[in-house]
Design an enzyme around this catalytic site. Sequence first.
Site, short mmCIF file in Angstrom:
data_model
loop_
_atom_site.label_atom_id
_atom_site.label_comp_id
_atom_site.label_asym_id
_atom_site.label_seq_id
_atom_site.Cartn_x
_atom_site.Cartn_y
_atom_site.Cartn_z
N TYR A 95 -15.58 25.43 -15.40
CA TYR A 95 -14.19 25.27 -14.97
C TYR A 95 -13.70 26.47 -13.98
O TYR A 95 -13.80 27.62 -14.33
CB TYR A 95 -13.14 25.23 -16.37
CG TYR A 95 -13.67 24.15 -17.20
CD1 TYR A 95 -14.13 23.03 -16.75
CD2 TYR A 95 -12.87 24.22 -18.67
CE1 TYR A 95 -14.30 21.76 -17.90
CE2 TYR A 95 -13.07 23.18 -19.33
CZ TYR A 95 -13.71 22.01 -19.25
OH TYR A 95 -13.86 21.02 -20.06
N SER A 112 -9.38 14.20 -22.04
CA SER A 112 -8.66 13.28 -21.05
C SER A 112 -8.14 12.12 -22.25
O SER A 112 -8.16 11.08 -21.84
CB SER A 112 -9.56 12.52 -20.40
OG SER A 112 -10.18 13.49 -19.46
N PRO A 113 -7.10 12.43 -23.15
CA PRO A 113 -6.56 11.58 -23.89
C PRO A 113 -5.39 11.06 -23.35
O PRO A 113 -4.65 9.89 -23.97
CB PRO A 113 -6.16 12.49 -25.16
CG PRO A 113 -5.50 13.89 -24.47
CD PRO A 113 -6.89 13.96 -23.48
N VAL A 147 -3.34 8.85 -15.16
CA VAL A 147 -2.71 8.85 -16.60
C VAL A 147 -2.16 7.33 -16.92
O VAL A 147 -1.51 6.79 -15.84
CB VAL A 147 -1.65 10.04 -16.84
CG1 VAL A 147 -2.58 11.40 -16.81
CG2 VAL A 147 -0.57 10.04 -15.90
N PHE A 148 -2.18 6.91 -17.98
CA PHE A 148 -1.52 5.83 -18.13
C PHE A 148 -0.16 5.82 -18.42
O PHE A 148 0.65 4.80 -18.46
CB PHE A 148 -2.18 4.96 -19.27
CG PHE A 148 -2.29 5.76 -20.67
CD1 PHE A 148 -1.54 5.71 -21.52
CD2 PHE A 148 -3.64 6.29 -20.86
CE1 PHE A 148 -1.46 6.36 -22.88
CE2 PHE A 148 -3.77 7.08 -22.23
CZ PHE A 148 -2.50 7.08 -22.90
#
Length: 305
Positions: free
Chosen positions: A52, A215-216, A225-226
Amino acid sequence: MKTIKLGTSNLEVPVVAVGCMRINSLDKAGAERFIQTSLEEGANFFDHADIYGGGKCEEIFADAIHMSDAVREKIILQSKCGIRQGQFDFSKEHILSSVDKILQRLRTDYLDVLLLHRPDALVEPEEVAEAFDQLESAGKVRHFGVSNQNPNQIALLKKFVKQSIVANQLQLSITNANMISNGVNVNMENNSAINRDGSILDYCRLHDITIQPWSPFQFGFFEGVFLDNPKFPELNAKIDEVAKKYDVSNTTIAIAWLLRHPAKMQPVTGTMNIERIKDCIRASEITLTREEWYEIYRAAGNILP
């Protein structure tokens, strides 16, 4: 915040982990505020990886939290290693070297949890076992786990590694739920029945390995993202409806959906927004009904046979 035991260990951890992959997007003051807010909300489990920011994220974190012995006692640190440019590497030499560098960047003597990152096609589990033994005996790592591994990959490690595998970090969200869907659509002739991971969800439950969804909020592989996305009108309408009922945000419901699963998962957030991390943490206070969980599942396009 509610807590769970991590795998078969006695380590009590918050049900929501704070992912630090994007902490390098904040300035020093912003990073300090973000970490302090997380701690004030009871989120003291911080997830890192040596890749990261090329390692900078761990350095930024250590500076922002003002790492000291007193601070270290109050937090739980997890990091991952095994990804190198153009290859994966689970060799003993690389694991040991990576952990020493991680500890140096985080300014600590030990990690609570070390995960092996993406599976190494050339893994020699005997070397992994030697590395884990050396890290444990030196007090540098207290618990071990994996990331993105299927049942047989874990079983191969367990044949040689004496330490418990306490966690498996896997991509999972309402829209990326194949590990759930293939178990619902067993023996059906549809795409949802395709078993892409060897029934890793059931394997982890059987062997008391904590699944850490990463990545929820993402759909696809980092496609976006949804939440509030016009590509998912039915899903967002249903999430908003449930969010209104509980007087919380849609972010809270997306995390609560994962926490409702009896596998006792520990979602890893990725946001660096203070209000959003608060919303994620608040999900630990919400228990969706069975009906609400399935309504959200179906609204995402997941089918029931």
